[in-house]
Design an enzyme around this catalytic site. Structure first.
Site, PDB file in Angstrom:
ATOM      1  N   ARG A  40       0.648  -1.461  -0.350  1.00  0.00           N
ATOM      2  CA  ARG A  40       0.449   0.217  -0.287  1.00  0.00           C
ATOM      3  C   ARG A  40       0.728   1.463   0.106  1.00  0.00           C
ATOM      4  O   ARG A  40       0.689   2.273  -0.815  1.00  0.00           O
ATOM      5  CB  ARG A  40      -0.763  -0.241   1.357  1.00  0.00           C
ATOM      6  CG  ARG A  40      -2.118  -1.399   0.765  1.00  0.00           C
ATOM      7  CD  ARG A  40      -3.195  -0.852   1.861  1.00  0.00           C
ATOM      8  NE  ARG A  40      -4.005  -1.931   1.863  1.00  0.00           N
ATOM      9  CZ  ARG A  40      -4.659  -3.305   2.857  1.00  0.00           C
ATOM     10  NH1 ARG A  40      -3.659  -3.408   3.596  1.00  0.00           N
ATOM     11  NH2 ARG A  40      -5.292  -4.390   2.352  1.00  0.00           N
ATOM     12  N   LYS A  78      -5.423   2.231   3.146  1.00  0.00           N
ATOM     13  CA  LYS A  78      -6.696   1.420   2.923  1.00  0.00           C
ATOM     14  C   LYS A  78      -6.027  -0.324   4.678  1.00  0.00           C
ATOM     15  O   LYS A  78      -5.392  -0.833   4.482  1.00  0.00           O
ATOM     16  CB  LYS A  78      -7.074   0.522   1.926  1.00  0.00           C
ATOM     17  CG  LYS A  78      -8.408  -0.460   1.845  1.00  0.00           C
ATOM     18  CD  LYS A  78      -8.054  -0.901   0.559  1.00  0.00           C
ATOM     19  CE  LYS A  78      -9.414  -2.065   0.841  1.00  0.00           C
ATOM     20  NZ  LYS A  78      -9.359  -2.707  -0.578  1.00  0.00           N
TER      21      LYS A  78
END
Length: 80
Positions: A40, A78
Site C-alpha cells: 500500500r 486502506k
C-alpha cells in the site's frame, strides 16, 4: 525519454511469515501485515520516491541519522 523508467517503492518493517508454495515448482513467498502495508505504501507513493511507514522512518533515523527522511504528511492507507 528512451531507456528511462519511473518507479515507486514502498517499505515497511515488521513481522512476516516466509513459506514455500506448491509441490512441483516451489515458490518462496512472504505474507503478513508488513507485506500488505509495504504494498500500500508503494501504491500511494509518488513516482521516483520511496515511501515508508512511520515505524520504518524512525528505524532509519535511529540507525543512520545521515539518511534524509522527509515527512510527506498523513496518507490514507486502506485498512489502517
Amino acid at each position: 525519454e528512451a531507456g528511462c523508467i519511473s518507479i515507486r517503492v514502498g517499505i515497511c518493517s515488521g513481522p512476516v511469515t516466509a513459506c514455500l508454495i506448491g509441490t512441483k515448482n516451489l515458490k518462496f513467498t512472504l505474507i503478513g501485515d508488513s507485506v500488505n502495508v509495504a504494498s500500500r505504501m508503494e501504491s500511494t507513493s509518488c513516482p521516483e520516491h520511496v515511501q515508508c511507514s512511520e515505524f520504518t522512518a524512525n528505524l532509519l533515523r535511529t540507525q543512520d541519522p545521515t539518511i534524509d527522511v522527509i515527512r510527506r504528511g498523513k496518507v490514507e492507507i486502506k485498512g489502517k
